[in-house]
Write a protein that holds these residues in place. Structure first.
Motif, PDB file in Angstrom:
ATOM      1  N   HIS A   4       0.848  -1.201   0.000  1.00 38.21           N
ATOM      2  CA  HIS A   4       0.000   0.000   0.000  1.00 38.21           C
ATOM      3  C   HIS A   4       0.878   1.244   0.000  1.00 38.21           C
ATOM      4  CE1 HIS A   4       0.929   0.844   4.230  1.00 38.21           C
ATOM      5  NE2 HIS A   4       0.794  -0.475   4.424  1.00 38.21           N
ATOM      6  N   CYS A   5       0.237   2.398  -0.188  1.00 38.72           N
ATOM      7  CA  CYS A   5       0.974   3.672  -0.220  1.00 38.72           C
ATOM      8  C   CYS A   5       0.658   4.548   0.983  1.00 38.72           C
ATOM      9  CB  CYS A   5       0.632   4.436  -1.505  1.00 38.72           C
ATOM     10  SG  CYS A   5       1.239   3.645  -2.992  1.00 38.72           S
ATOM     11  N   ASN A   6       0.079   3.981   2.010  1.00 39.90           N
ATOM     12  CA  ASN A   6      -0.266   4.742   3.212  1.00 39.90           C
ATOM     13  C   ASN A   6       0.940   4.824   4.144  1.00 39.90           C
ATOM     14  OD1 ASN A   6      -2.925   5.006   2.294  1.00 39.90           O
ATOM     15  ND2 ASN A   6      -3.445   3.006   3.122  1.00 39.90           N
ATOM     16  N   VAL A   7       1.883   5.635   3.778  1.00 40.94           N
ATOM     17  CA  VAL A   7       3.118   5.765   4.551  1.00 40.94           C
ATOM     18  C   VAL A   7       2.831   6.596   5.803  1.00 40.94           C
ATOM     19  CG1 VAL A   7       5.525   6.520   4.504  1.00 40.94           C
ATOM     20  CG2 VAL A   7       4.411   5.797   2.375  1.00 40.94           C
ATOM     21  N   PRO A   8       3.078   6.036   6.981  1.00 42.77           N
ATOM     22  CA  PRO A   8       2.844   6.822   8.198  1.00 42.77           C
ATOM     23  C   PRO A   8       3.877   7.937   8.331  1.00 42.77           C
ATOM     24  CG  PRO A   8       3.793   4.684   8.748  1.00 42.77           C
ATOM     25  CD  PRO A   8       3.538   4.682   7.268  1.00 42.77           C
ATOM     26  N   ARG A   9       3.437   9.032   8.918  1.00 40.60           N
ATOM     27  CA  ARG A   9       4.360  10.160   9.111  1.00 40.60           C
ATOM     28  C   ARG A   9       5.524   9.789  10.014  1.00 40.60           C
ATOM     29  NH1 ARG A   9       2.519  15.913   8.449  1.00 40.60           N
ATOM     30  NH2 ARG A   9       0.708  15.745   7.114  1.00 40.60           N
ATOM     31  N   ASN A  10       5.317   8.846  10.883  1.00 37.19           N
ATOM     32  CA  ASN A  10       6.386   8.428  11.806  1.00 37.19           C
ATOM     33  C   ASN A  10       7.058   7.149  11.329  1.00 37.19           C
ATOM     34  OD1 ASN A  10       4.279   6.705  12.294  1.00 37.19           O
ATOM     35  ND2 ASN A  10       4.339   6.888  14.511  1.00 37.19           N
ATOM     36  N   ASN A  11       7.092   6.937  10.024  1.00 36.83           N
ATOM     37  CA  ASN A  11       7.733   5.754   9.446  1.00 36.83           C
ATOM     38  C   ASN A  11       9.191   5.712   9.875  1.00 36.83           C
ATOM     39  OD1 ASN A  11       8.426   3.568   7.858  1.00 36.83           O
ATOM     40  ND2 ASN A  11       8.519   4.739   5.974  1.00 36.83           N
ATOM     41  N   VAL A  12       9.570   4.681  10.561  1.00 39.82           N
ATOM     42  CA  VAL A  12      10.921   4.577  11.122  1.00 39.82           C
ATOM     43  C   VAL A  12      11.976   4.569  10.024  1.00 39.82           C
ATOM     44  CG1 VAL A  12      12.465   3.118  12.483  1.00 39.82           C
ATOM     45  CG2 VAL A  12      10.079   3.390  13.170  1.00 39.82           C
ATOM     46  N   GLN A  13      11.724   3.864   8.928  1.00 38.32           N
ATOM     47  CA  GLN A  13      12.728   3.734   7.873  1.00 38.32           C
ATOM     48  C   GLN A  13      12.899   5.011   7.054  1.00 38.32           C
ATOM     49  OE1 GLN A  13      11.213   0.264   5.847  1.00 38.32           O
ATOM     50  NE2 GLN A  13      12.695  -1.037   6.877  1.00 38.32           N
ATOM     51  N   ASN A  14      11.834   5.797   6.898  1.00 33.39           N
ATOM     52  CA  ASN A  14      11.932   6.985   6.047  1.00 33.39           C
ATOM     53  C   ASN A  14      10.863   7.986   6.464  1.00 33.39           C
ATOM     54  OD1 ASN A  14      12.185   8.865   4.008  1.00 33.39           O
ATOM     55  ND2 ASN A  14      12.408   7.371   2.396  1.00 33.39           N
ATOM     56  N   LYS A  15      11.130   8.713   7.516  1.00 33.34           N
ATOM     57  CA  LYS A  15      10.150   9.664   8.057  1.00 33.34           C
ATOM     58  C   LYS A  15       9.792  10.737   7.036  1.00 33.34           C
ATOM     59  CE  LYS A  15       9.161  12.626  11.973  1.00 33.34           C
ATOM     60  NZ  LYS A  15       9.608  13.142  13.249  1.00 33.34           N
ATOM     61  N   SER A  16      10.764  11.215   6.287  1.00 38.40           N
ATOM     62  CA  SER A  16      10.488  12.289   5.329  1.00 38.40           C
ATOM     63  C   SER A  16       9.564  11.829   4.201  1.00 38.40           C
ATOM     64  CB  SER A  16      11.782  12.873   4.773  1.00 38.40           C
ATOM     65  OG  SER A  16      12.530  11.887   4.102  1.00 38.40           O
ATOM     66  N   LEU A  17       9.586  10.538   3.858  1.00 36.72           N
ATOM     67  CA  LEU A  17       8.657  10.026   2.851  1.00 36.72           C
ATOM     68  C   LEU A  17       7.222  10.128   3.367  1.00 36.72           C
ATOM     69  CD1 LEU A  17       8.090   8.703   0.119  1.00 36.72           C
ATOM     70  CD2 LEU A  17       8.393   6.479   1.243  1.00 36.72           C
ATOM     71  N   GLY A  18       7.019   9.778   4.621  1.00 38.83           N
ATOM     72  CA  GLY A  18       5.688   9.892   5.217  1.00 38.83           C
ATOM     73  C   GLY A  18       5.171  11.309   5.194  1.00 38.83           C
ATOM     74  N   VAL A  19       6.029  12.259   5.469  1.00 38.97           N
ATOM     75  CA  VAL A  19       5.650  13.674   5.429  1.00 38.97           C
ATOM     76  C   VAL A  19       5.337  14.083   3.986  1.00 38.97           C
ATOM     77  CG1 VAL A  19       6.480  16.028   5.826  1.00 38.97           C
ATOM     78  CG2 VAL A  19       6.939  14.229   7.519  1.00 38.97           C
ATOM     79  N   TRP A  20       6.135  13.643   3.040  1.00 35.41           N
ATOM     80  CA  TRP A  20       5.940  13.993   1.631  1.00 35.41           C
ATOM     81  C   TRP A  20       4.616  13.448   1.098  1.00 35.41           C
ATOM     82  CZ3 TRP A  20       5.889  11.063  -3.018  1.00 35.41           C
ATOM     83  CH2 TRP A  20       5.985  11.817  -4.200  1.00 35.41           C
ATOM     84  N   VAL A  21       4.270  12.225   1.466  1.00 37.42           N
ATOM     85  CA  VAL A  21       3.037  11.605   0.974  1.00 37.42           C
ATOM     86  C   VAL A  21       1.811  12.325   1.513  1.00 37.42           C
ATOM     87  CG1 VAL A  21       1.635   9.497   1.071  1.00 37.42           C
ATOM     88  CG2 VAL A  21       4.072   9.355   0.557  1.00 37.42           C
ATOM     89  N   LYS A  22       1.883  12.729   2.753  1.00 40.27           N
ATOM     90  CA  LYS A  22       0.722  13.396   3.369  1.00 40.27           C
ATOM     91  C   LYS A  22       0.576  14.769   2.781  1.00 40.27           C
ATOM     92  CE  LYS A  22       0.088   9.927   6.008  1.00 40.27           C
ATOM     93  NZ  LYS A  22      -0.849   8.937   5.723  1.00 40.27           N
TER      94      LYS A  22
END
Length: 80
Positions: free
Chosen positions: A62-80
């Motif tokens: 899925h593409c629901n990257v959490p903002r607090n994604n441990v592996q890539n936090k900035s990706l979660g921020v970018w997706v939101k």
């Protein structure tokens, strides 16, 4: 983070303060030194984020990257 390290390499390169061996290593993997000189329709930063999102989807289904994604936090921020 990796993004900060990459940015630092570009800064050191512009200042001629980067070890020639490091330059050779980065060139060998197609490292792009100046993002402003890209003549593609989509910016390299956006393309990189999209590639990261594709990798996340391949791994998680899925593409629901959490903002607090441990592996890539900035990706979660970018997706939101």
């Amino acid at each position: 983070s990796l993004g900060k390290w990459v940015s630092q390499q570009r800064v050191f390169y512009k200042k001629n303060a980067l070890n020639p061996d490091r330059i050779q290593q980065l060139n060998s993997i197609g490292f792009i030194w100046d993002l402003r000189n890209q003549s593609k329709g989509i910016s390299l930063k956006v393309q990189n984020r999209f590639d990261e999102l594709c990798a996340f989807k391949a791994q998680n289904g899925h593409c629901n990257v959490p903002r607090n994604n441990v592996q890539n936090k900035s990706l979660g921020v970018w997706v939101k």
